[in-house]
Design a protein around this motif. Structure first.
Motif, PDB file in Angstrom:
ATOM      1  N   LEU A 195      -8.438-120.611 -19.250  1.00 31.35           N
ATOM      2  CA  LEU A 195      -9.682-121.454 -20.164  1.00 31.35           C
ATOM      3  C   LEU A 195      -8.796-122.602 -20.649  1.00 31.35           C
ATOM      4  N   LEU A 196      -9.562-123.634 -20.660  1.00 33.97           N
ATOM      5  CA  LEU A 196      -9.213-124.790 -21.365  1.00 33.97           C
ATOM      6  C   LEU A 196     -10.203-125.495 -22.510  1.00 33.97           C
ATOM      7  N   VAL A 197      -9.904-125.272 -23.645  1.00 36.62           N
ATOM      8  CA  VAL A 197     -10.805-125.750 -24.814  1.00 36.62           C
ATOM      9  C   VAL A 197     -10.886-126.944 -24.896  1.00 36.62           C
ATOM     10  N   ASN A 198     -11.985-127.779 -24.553  1.00 32.64           N
ATOM     11  CA  ASN A 198     -11.936-129.197 -24.790  1.00 32.64           C
ATOM     12  C   ASN A 198     -12.685-129.872 -26.191  1.00 32.64           C
ATOM     13  N   ASP A 199     -13.381-128.995 -26.816  1.00 31.41           N
ATOM     14  CA  ASP A 199     -13.998-129.556 -28.087  1.00 31.41           C
ATOM     15  C   ASP A 199     -14.349-128.283 -28.973  1.00 31.41           C
ATOM     16  N   VAL A 200     -14.101-128.607 -30.138  1.00 33.14           N
ATOM     17  CA  VAL A 200     -14.304-127.500 -31.224  1.00 33.14           C
ATOM     18  C   VAL A 200     -15.139-128.177 -32.258  1.00 33.14           C
ATOM     19  N   GLY A 205     -15.937-119.414 -30.931  1.00 31.09           N
ATOM     20  CA  GLY A 205     -14.658-119.408 -30.620  1.00 31.09           C
ATOM     21  C   GLY A 205     -14.028-118.882 -32.174  1.00 31.09           C
ATOM     22  N   PHE A 206     -12.904-117.892 -31.794  1.00 35.10           N
ATOM     23  CA  PHE A 206     -12.456-117.476 -33.092  1.00 35.10           C
ATOM     24  C   PHE A 206     -10.781-117.726 -32.835  1.00 35.10           C
ATOM     25  N   GLN A 207     -10.198-118.291 -33.615  1.00 36.40           N
ATOM     26  CA  GLN A 207      -8.803-118.799 -33.375  1.00 36.40           C
ATOM     27  C   GLN A 207      -7.555-117.843 -34.095  1.00 36.40           C
ATOM     28  N   ASN A 208      -6.594-117.863 -33.143  1.00 33.13           N
ATOM     29  CA  ASN A 208      -5.407-116.968 -33.490  1.00 33.13           C
ATOM     30  C   ASN A 208      -4.488-118.052 -34.325  1.00 33.13           C
ATOM     31  N   TRP A 260      -7.607-119.107 -28.561  1.00 29.30           N
ATOM     32  CA  TRP A 260      -9.095-118.929 -29.052  1.00 29.30           C
ATOM     33  C   TRP A 260      -9.472-117.708 -28.354  1.00 29.30           C
ATOM     34  N   GLU A 261     -10.070-116.744 -28.996  1.00 22.53           N
ATOM     35  CA  GLU A 261     -11.224-115.773 -28.531  1.00 22.53           C
ATOM     36  C   GLU A 261     -12.332-116.423 -28.498  1.00 22.53           C
ATOM     37  N   ILE A 262     -12.980-116.384 -27.143  1.00 27.30           N
ATOM     38  CA  ILE A 262     -14.359-116.756 -27.078  1.00 27.30           C
ATOM     39  C   ILE A 262     -15.190-115.847 -26.494  1.00 27.30           C
ATOM     40  N   SER A 312     -10.510-115.296 -23.326  1.00 28.74           N
ATOM     41  CA  SER A 312      -9.329-115.888 -24.294  1.00 28.74           C
ATOM     42  C   SER A 312      -8.882-117.082 -23.822  1.00 28.74           C
ATOM     43  N   ALA A 313      -8.369-118.005 -24.639  1.00 31.71           N
ATOM     44  CA  ALA A 313      -7.976-119.302 -24.242  1.00 31.71           C
ATOM     45  C   ALA A 313      -6.311-119.404 -24.959  1.00 31.71           C
ATOM     46  N   ALA A 314      -5.309-119.376 -23.874  1.00 28.34           N
ATOM     47  CA  ALA A 314      -4.020-119.148 -24.453  1.00 28.34           C
ATOM     48  C   ALA A 314      -3.591-120.278 -25.386  1.00 28.34           C
ATOM     49  N   PRO A 315      -2.730-119.925 -26.315  1.00 22.33           N
ATOM     50  CA  PRO A 315      -1.937-118.643 -26.218  1.00 22.33           C
ATOM     51  C   PRO A 315      -2.453-117.327 -26.726  1.00 22.33           C
TER      52      PRO A 315
END
Length: 293
Positions: free
Chosen positions: A111-116, A158-161, A166-168, A176-179
């Motif tokens: 998964l690739l996060v593009n925008d937050v 989204g919940f960021q580590n 991110w946990e999505i 999840s979006a790595a790492p």
């Protein structure tokens, strides 16, 4: 109805794929040799090896090894019949004389996060409400993320580590979006509350908010029970450690591993005994039955 699995069928299950379904990935691969941190304990140097050609494992730390059946009864502390029927029963395990069988649990796509952005989409807020999480509680810790999955764009909660991953979540998706890493929320307290996932963390906040109780502790969200080894150095720095993990085999094991290293850690799962996790408890229980710690 669960289907009984025979010993012969079980031994044809690809061990590497099976370990992946439990959350264990190899740290090193050399030819047909797959090396892991041992699933039986916390360790810094990988000492657990799977020979994928032979479909056998060996734990150099304990000097034991064998087939998937030997692994299962050791991992779950159960009998052979319990492992075959309770832990493998009901899974589609095809039989093949020629090739090793791989369990049909595909790996999570990249998964690739593009925008937050701040949480604002009504459907996501309604999804949280269906899990009994209010916008007032959620908006402090969650974001709305636009992400790409298999070439297509979606949006979710989204919940960021602490490593930027991110946990999505959404009504129809969990990924999840790595790492992949844990989330430590530190406010200078000498006490910390530990949760398996962010939905249980938010449930804890929601329960206490509805009960009129203010909180002054720090929080640690594992985001996966495979993060226990990374969590221990953090937990060692606290005077008080309260655990709120799931009432399932993975939660049992993670709780046991933490308490083995930190006997002072308190297992609070009795507070939601009979429910899989804290969010399930929140969703089906009357809030008046909860006594905040």
């Amino acid at each position: 109805m669960k289907e009984n699995v025979t010993c012969r069928q079980a031994k044809e299950i690809d061990l590497v794929s099976y370990l992946s379904t439990l959350g264990y990935e190899p740290t090193k691969i050399k030819a047909n040799q797959y090396w892991y941190h041992s699933p039986f304990r916390i360790e810094r140097t990988p000492s657990f090896k799977v020979n994928r050609t032979m479909n056998r494992w060996y734990d150099f730390g304990e000097g034991i090894g064998g087939s998937i059946i030997d692994f299962g009864i050791r991992y779950y502390h159960c009998s052979i019949s319990d492992f075959l029927n309770s832990y493998l029963g009901g899974r589609q395990v095809p039989y093949n004389d020629m090739d090793k069988v791989i369990l049909p649990f595909p790996k999570e796509p990249v998964l690739l996060v593009n925008d937050v952005r701040n949480l604002s989409t009504i459907s996501l807020i309604r999804y949280l409400a269906s899990r009994m999480i209010s916008y007032e509680v959620a908006s402090v810790y969650l974001k709305e993320v636009n992400y790409t999955n298999s070439g297509r764009q979606f949006y979710g909660i989204g919940f960021q580590n602490n490593n930027g991953g991110w946990e999505i979540r959404s009504k129809h998706f969990k990924g999840s979006a790595a790492p992949k890493f844990l989330t430590n929320l530190s406010y200078g307290s000498d006490a910390i509350q530990v949760f398996e996932g962010f939905m249980d963390f938010l449930s804890f906040l929601q329960i206490n908010a509805l009960a009129g109780k203010s909180l002054s502790s720090d929080f640690l969200i594992l985001n996966s029970t495979t993060m226990v080894a990374q969590a221990l150095p953090v937990l060692h720095t606290y005077h008080s450690v309260d655990l709120y993990l799931d009432n399932d085999p993975a939660g049992d094991r993670a709780t046991s591993l933490i308490k083995l290293e930190l006997p002072k850690a308190k297992d609070n799962r009795i507070r939601y005994e009979g429910f899989n996790d804290l969010n399930e408890y929140l969703c089906v229980q009357e809030i008046k039955t909860w006594t905040p710690p």
